[in-house]
Write a protein that holds these residues in place. Structure first.
Motif, PDB file in Angstrom:
ATOM      1  N   GLY A   1       0.785  -1.222   0.000  1.00 55.74           N
ATOM      2  CA  GLY A   1       0.000   0.000   0.000  1.00 55.74           C
ATOM      3  C   GLY A   1       0.819   1.275   0.000  1.00 55.74           C
ATOM      4  O   GLY A   1       0.319   2.333   0.393  1.00 55.74           O
ATOM      5  N   GLU A   2       2.074   1.204  -0.486  1.00 50.89           N
ATOM      6  CA  GLU A   2       2.947   2.376  -0.470  1.00 50.89           C
ATOM      7  C   GLU A   2       2.837   3.214  -1.745  1.00 50.89           C
ATOM      8  O   GLU A   2       3.322   4.358  -1.776  1.00 50.89           O
ATOM      9  CB  GLU A   2       4.400   1.952  -0.268  1.00 50.89           C
ATOM     10  CG  GLU A   2       4.648   1.221   1.053  1.00 50.89           C
ATOM     11  CD  GLU A   2       6.093   0.788   1.227  1.00 50.89           C
ATOM     12  OE1 GLU A   2       6.977   1.364   0.549  1.00 50.89           O
ATOM     13  OE2 GLU A   2       6.351  -0.130   2.024  1.00 50.89           O
ATOM     14  N   LEU A   3       2.236   2.670  -2.808  1.00 49.41           N
ATOM     15  CA  LEU A   3       2.146   3.373  -4.083  1.00 49.41           C
ATOM     16  C   LEU A   3       0.745   3.913  -4.329  1.00 49.41           C
ATOM     17  O   LEU A   3      -0.243   3.379  -3.818  1.00 49.41           O
ATOM     18  CB  LEU A   3       2.514   2.430  -5.236  1.00 49.41           C
ATOM     19  CG  LEU A   3       3.906   1.811  -5.235  1.00 49.41           C
ATOM     20  CD1 LEU A   3       4.099   0.997  -6.511  1.00 49.41           C
ATOM     21  CD2 LEU A   3       4.989   2.864  -5.110  1.00 49.41           C
ATOM     22  N   LEU A   4       0.683   4.971  -5.130  1.00 51.59           N
ATOM     23  CA  LEU A   4      -0.608   5.472  -5.580  1.00 51.59           C
ATOM     24  C   LEU A   4      -1.267   4.430  -6.479  1.00 51.59           C
ATOM     25  O   LEU A   4      -0.574   3.669  -7.166  1.00 51.59           O
ATOM     26  CB  LEU A   4      -0.416   6.788  -6.330  1.00 51.59           C
ATOM     27  CG  LEU A   4       0.159   7.946  -5.497  1.00 51.59           C
ATOM     28  CD1 LEU A   4       0.447   9.150  -6.391  1.00 51.59           C
ATOM     29  CD2 LEU A   4      -0.771   8.322  -4.357  1.00 51.59           C
ATOM     30  N   PRO A   5      -2.598   4.362  -6.496  1.00 53.22           N
ATOM     31  CA  PRO A   5      -3.299   3.256  -7.169  1.00 53.22           C
ATOM     32  C   PRO A   5      -3.015   3.118  -8.663  1.00 53.22           C
ATOM     33  O   PRO A   5      -3.068   2.012  -9.201  1.00 53.22           O
ATOM     34  CB  PRO A   5      -4.786   3.585  -6.922  1.00 53.22           C
ATOM     35  CG  PRO A   5      -4.785   4.463  -5.715  1.00 53.22           C
ATOM     36  CD  PRO A   5      -3.519   5.259  -5.781  1.00 53.22           C
ATOM     37  N   HIS A   6      -2.727   4.210  -9.345  1.00 47.69           N
ATOM     38  CA  HIS A   6      -2.632   4.165 -10.812  1.00 47.69           C
ATOM     39  C   HIS A   6      -1.248   3.767 -11.317  1.00 47.69           C
ATOM     40  O   HIS A   6      -1.046   3.649 -12.530  1.00 47.69           O
ATOM     41  CB  HIS A   6      -2.980   5.538 -11.391  1.00 47.69           C
ATOM     42  CG  HIS A   6      -1.977   6.598 -11.029  1.00 47.69           C
ATOM     43  ND1 HIS A   6      -1.985   7.229  -9.810  1.00 47.69           N
ATOM     44  CD2 HIS A   6      -0.934   7.131 -11.728  1.00 47.69           C
ATOM     45  CE1 HIS A   6      -1.000   8.121  -9.765  1.00 47.69           C
ATOM     46  NE2 HIS A   6      -0.339   8.076 -10.909  1.00 47.69           N
ATOM     47  N   ILE A   7      -0.293   3.510 -10.453  1.00 50.11           N
ATOM     48  CA  ILE A   7       1.095   3.338 -10.864  1.00 50.11           C
ATOM     49  C   ILE A   7       1.307   2.000 -11.578  1.00 50.11           C
ATOM     50  O   ILE A   7       0.908   0.939 -11.091  1.00 50.11           O
ATOM     51  CB  ILE A   7       2.037   3.429  -9.648  1.00 50.11           C
ATOM     52  CG1 ILE A   7       1.961   4.831  -9.043  1.00 50.11           C
ATOM     53  CG2 ILE A   7       3.473   3.097 -10.037  1.00 50.11           C
ATOM     54  CD1 ILE A   7       2.276   5.945 -10.021  1.00 50.11           C
ATOM     55  N   ASP A   8       1.957   2.061 -12.742  1.00 53.11           N
ATOM     56  CA  ASP A   8       2.402   0.874 -13.474  1.00 53.11           C
ATOM     57  C   ASP A   8       3.855   0.616 -13.060  1.00 53.11           C
ATOM     58  O   ASP A   8       4.748   1.420 -13.377  1.00 53.11           O
ATOM     59  CB  ASP A   8       2.305   1.112 -14.984  1.00 53.11           C
ATOM     60  CG  ASP A   8       2.687  -0.116 -15.809  1.00 53.11           C
ATOM     61  OD1 ASP A   8       3.815  -0.631 -15.626  1.00 53.11           O
ATOM     62  OD2 ASP A   8       1.865  -0.548 -16.629  1.00 53.11           O
TER      63      ASP A   8
END
Length: 228
Positions: free
Chosen positions: A136-143
């Protein structure tokens, strides 16, 4: 054990000599004879470890591969930061790593698989980013694949500019600035606030890595067990 230690020292001396020759002359103009002269070893000793100039160059390229035993913490994005900061420190202090990066960017070394070094970096960064996403460390849209490729390319460019301008004396600061610009676009705000992005972090983490016990992955290759 004495034979194995001697084999490791011989291989290292060959790679260090080759790093200097490749750095001064480029891959295409470098010769095995020059490498032998710099290393102070026989042709037989060199060919025990490497079958050709190309294989020596691949060994130099491998020296810049990411460390596989960074200290583990709770934050995967901090581990991502540490990869870049430790590499910046190694580039400032290890001629073999410097030569590996130079070879990877050498347009005259087209016959080498220079892509391997970039793949290794991107693959490790992608794995860490995937772990960061799972936590859960990244923003949701990150590829994570695209992000790993962007970070790999951006680091290559930043270190090249630092080398041209001041022989990498400011590389820690430049990588810190790069990460301060990139990470807000991929990290959750709470995680971003907790990251250590200081230019000095690379040295601290590198020394911590050096204090870690050796792993099986860092052991010498079996063919080096007995050698000249």
């Amino acid at each position: 054990m004495a034979q194995q230690d001697r084999a490791i020292r011989t291989r290292r001396s060959i790679l260090e000599a080759a790093a200097k020759v490749f750095g001064e002359r480029g891959y295409a103009s470098a010769t095995v004879e020059e490498i032998l002269g710099r290393a102070g070893v026989t042709r037989g000793a060199l060919y025990f470890h490497f079958s050709s100039k190309e294989e020596v160059a691949l060994g130099v390229l491998a020296a810049q591969m990411p460390l596989d035993r960074l200290p583990e913490g709770s934050s995967k994005l901090q581990k991502l930061v540490d990869h870049g900061m430790v590499m910046a420190y190694r580039l400032q202090h290890d001629p073999l790593v410097q030569a590996g990066v130079s070879l990877a960017l050498d347009q005259g070394a087209g016959e080498l698989d220079r892509n391997a070094a970039f793949r290794a970096w991107a693959d490790q960064l992608e794995q860490i980013l995937a772990e960061a996403r799972a936590q859960g460390e990244l923003l949701p849209h990150i590829d994570v694949s695209d992000t790993a490729e962007v970070l790999t390319g951006a680091f290559a460019g930043v270190q090249a500019m630092s080398q041209a301008r001041c022989n990498r004396a400011d590389l820690g600061r430049r990588v810190s600035v790069l990460l301060r610009h990139v990470l807000p676009g991929i990290s959750t705000p709470a995680m971003l606030a907790a990251l250590d992005l200081s230019p000095e972090r690379g040295e601290r983490v590198f020394l911590e890595c050096e204090a870690l016990p050796e792993t099986a992955s860092s052991a010498p290759r079996s063919r080096e067990g007995t050698s000249p």
